[in-house]
Design an enzyme around this catalytic site. Structure first.
Site, short mmCIF file in Angstrom:
data_model
loop_
_atom_site.label_atom_id
_atom_site.label_comp_id
_atom_site.label_asym_id
_atom_site.label_seq_id
_atom_site.Cartn_x
_atom_site.Cartn_y
_atom_site.Cartn_z
N LYS A 79 45.34 -9.47 61.47
CA LYS A 79 44.40 -8.61 62.20
C LYS A 79 45.13 -7.85 63.31
CE LYS A 79 39.87 -9.04 64.53
NZ LYS A 79 38.85 -10.01 65.02
N SER A 154 34.12 -8.96 63.45
CA SER A 154 35.05 -7.87 63.64
C SER A 154 36.31 -7.93 62.76
CB SER A 154 35.48 -7.81 65.10
OG SER A 154 36.27 -8.95 65.42
N SER A 178 33.45 -13.55 64.36
CA SER A 178 34.28 -12.47 63.80
C SER A 178 35.19 -12.85 62.64
CB SER A 178 35.14 -11.85 64.91
OG SER A 178 34.35 -10.97 65.67
#
EC number: 6.3.5.7
Lengths: 477, 85
Positions: A79, A154, A178
């Site tokens: 990420k 997210s 997330s």
């Protein structure tokens, strides 16, 4: 054999038996990325040359070693709020559009030490603030199961990369859901470890009492493999601790398992389709011998409002560092800027560098922490947090694990909730209390779902990830 | 509903420039969220202590060492980018 279909242990065996090389495995993933990333937009940046040289290094090791670490030659996505040295790390923000990571996050260091191959950096909601990956400055990621829908957020890019067979595994971060929400929406496995189980050194700080890094994978077994590698105390993260619980070779029997189902999670607001599939999944556990017990978490409805005070408060403090001086975007560099003094630099840089949701959270957090409101909002939310933790402590006196849906809704359409922040926040209703309490939780896809996946959330006691994994595997049969 | 002045005050505290147009949107969004969190007032917390983190740890120390910039040490000082011009 289609290389991108393999799990981590299958790929490891294949590498061991020399059925294929790490370079071939790496190339197979880059081929998929080339054909698929354009429409899904899981990756913000690729590091193809470096990844291939890491794969070559893995092949050199494999050629001369009898035994090598399980992640050697395994292609992994990271990420884009986790630092990989020498690679851009943007947090999907204009603020950090050109920021290059000066060092490796501890988790990345651990992956590299095992010989893993880092494919690239995945899309996210700006600074991890969001539930749909639509808040990215670079554009939204799409759900591989249905391109008109969001992948959740997210860590939407990480989940979509695994679901879209563009990475064998990925790292995400989870502050209020997330990792679990995108895992649920994309039909993959995601673990939010116990607070403190994994070092956050090199993760961009968002809400520090809630943030954790964890794996997003194809299977529960894979999640366990990655978790085992990244966990552990790190002197660079003072909140990290060494777990006393063994991951392997411990007593687990489904017949002794007591599963709690909180009645407050099955009320108004849940999609009937989700309720049906989760109900069937829980029933299956009963059929194979687990004891299903109804439990009560009375403060469930207060967890979300408490979270949406605590989270923005911590975020507003953490994001104060983006001031146009120390990091990234700066109005000083803008020739058309009308800045007159230092205050203007702060105001204009932050006004232009941050997107709508980030500014909303900074405003909300600043309000909740401001003189005159601190007691009424922030302090009260922290007290309610204590209540939420007490609820879990009480429930865990009677049960070993708690089962809930990961999300009350199916993956929604791109654009559906983006203009209504409160509606977006409500998607996190089943995940935030776990962060408030610092517990570990896994989202695992349920069988029996239609085209759109549904995730079962398995919540455990602190540091009992091992039990979660063993129970999670049963959901996959 | 929070006022325009309050929005301006918070924006100033947060060091965020906002446009006139955004002011209205912030009023609307922040008010909706603050109305929602009003719920918290219903919880009896008179006897409850605050939790700031979920694990109890205290005063974890390590040596503060410079590891990355040694080669730019000049007379024992670190050379960094200038911030004032």
């Amino acid at each position: 054999m289609i290389l991108t279909e393999l799990t981590i242990s299958q790929a490891h065996q294949g590498l061991k038996k020399k059925e294929f090389s790490a370079t071939e495995l790496c190339r197979a993933y880059f081929n998929n990325i080339e054909s698929t990333n354009k429409e899904i937009f899981a990756f913000l940046a690729l590091r193809e040359d470096r990844a291939l040289s890491e794969a070559k290094k893995a092949d050199d090791l494999i050629a001369c070693a009898q035994d090598f670490p399980i992640l050697t030659g395994i292609p992994i996505a990271v990420k884009d709020n986790i630092l990989v040295e020498g690679t851009k790390c943007t947090a999907a923000s204009k603020m950090l559009e050109n920021y290059v990571a000066p060092y490796d996050a501890t988790v990345v260091k651990k992956l590299k030490k095992q010989g893993a191959v880092i494919l690239g950096k995945t899309n996210l909601d700006e600074f991890a603030m969001g539930s749909s990956t639509e808040n990215s400055w670079f554009g939204p990621t799409r759900n591989p199961n249905d391109l008109t829908r969001v992948p959740g957020g997210s860590s939407g890019g990480s989940a979509a990369s695994v679901a879209g067979k563009m990475a064998l595994a990925a790292l995400g971060s989870d502050t209020g859901g997330s990792i679990r929400l995108p895992a649920s929406f994309c039909g993959v496995v995601g673990l939010k470890p116990t607070y403190g189980a994994v070092s956050r050194f090199g993760l961009m700080a968002f809400a520090s009492s809630l943030d954790q890094i964890g794996p997003i994978t194809k299977t529960v077994e894979d999640a366990k493999i990655v978790f085992e590698v990244i966990k552990g105390k790190d002197k660079m993260d003072s909140t990290s601790v060494e777990s006393q619980f063994p991951i392997n070779n411990f007593q687990f029997s489904i017949k002794d398992l007591r599963i709690g189902v909180p009645k407050e999670y099955f009320v108004k607001g849940i999609d009937p389709e989700v309720e049906k599939i989760i109900g069937a999944a829980i029933k299956k556990y009963g059929e194979v011998g687990a004891e299903i017990i109804e439990v009560s978490l009375p403060h469930t409805e207060y967890a979300l409002p408490a979270y949406y005070i605590i989270n923005p408060s911590e975020a507003s403090a953490n994001l104060a560092r983006y001031d146009g001086i120390r990091y990234g975007y700066s109005e000083v560099q803008n020739p058309k800027s009308k800045i007159q003094n230092l205050l203007d630099v702060y105001m204009e840089t932050r006004g232009k560098g941050f997107g709508a949701e980030v500014r909303r959270r900074i405003m909300l957090g600043t309000y909740a922490l401001s003189s005159g409101y601190y007691e009424a909002y922030y302090k009260r939310a922290q007290k309610v947090r204590t209540k939420v933790i007490e609820d879990f402590n009480n429930a865990f006196k009677k049960v070993d694990l708690i089962f809930t849906p990961t999300s009350p809704v199916l993956p929604f359409k791109i654009g559906e909730k983006i203009d209504d922040p409160l509606a977006m926040y409500l998607v996190d209703v089943y995940t935030v209390s776990i962060n408030l309490a610092g517990l570990p939780a896994l989202s695992v896809p349920c069988s029996g779902a239609g085209k759109l996946p549904v995730g079962l959330q398995i919540i455990g006691k602190p540091f009992e990830e091992n039990k979660i994994f063993e129970a999670g595997k049963i959901c996959e049969y | 509903m929070i006022t325009k002045e309050e929005v301006q005050h918070i924006a100033a505290l947060a060091r965020l420039s906002i446009t006139k147009k955004e002011e209205g949107k912030f009023r609307q969004d922040l008010s909706a969220i603050l109305d929602y969190v009003e719920k918290l007032k219903k919880v009896d917390v008179s006897e409850t202590k605050e939790t700031s983190r979920s694990i109890s740890i205290k005063n974890i120390m390590r040596a503060d060492e410079v590891s990355k910039f040694e080669k730019k040490l000049i007379d024992g000082h670190l050379k960094v980018k200038s911030i004032l011009r």
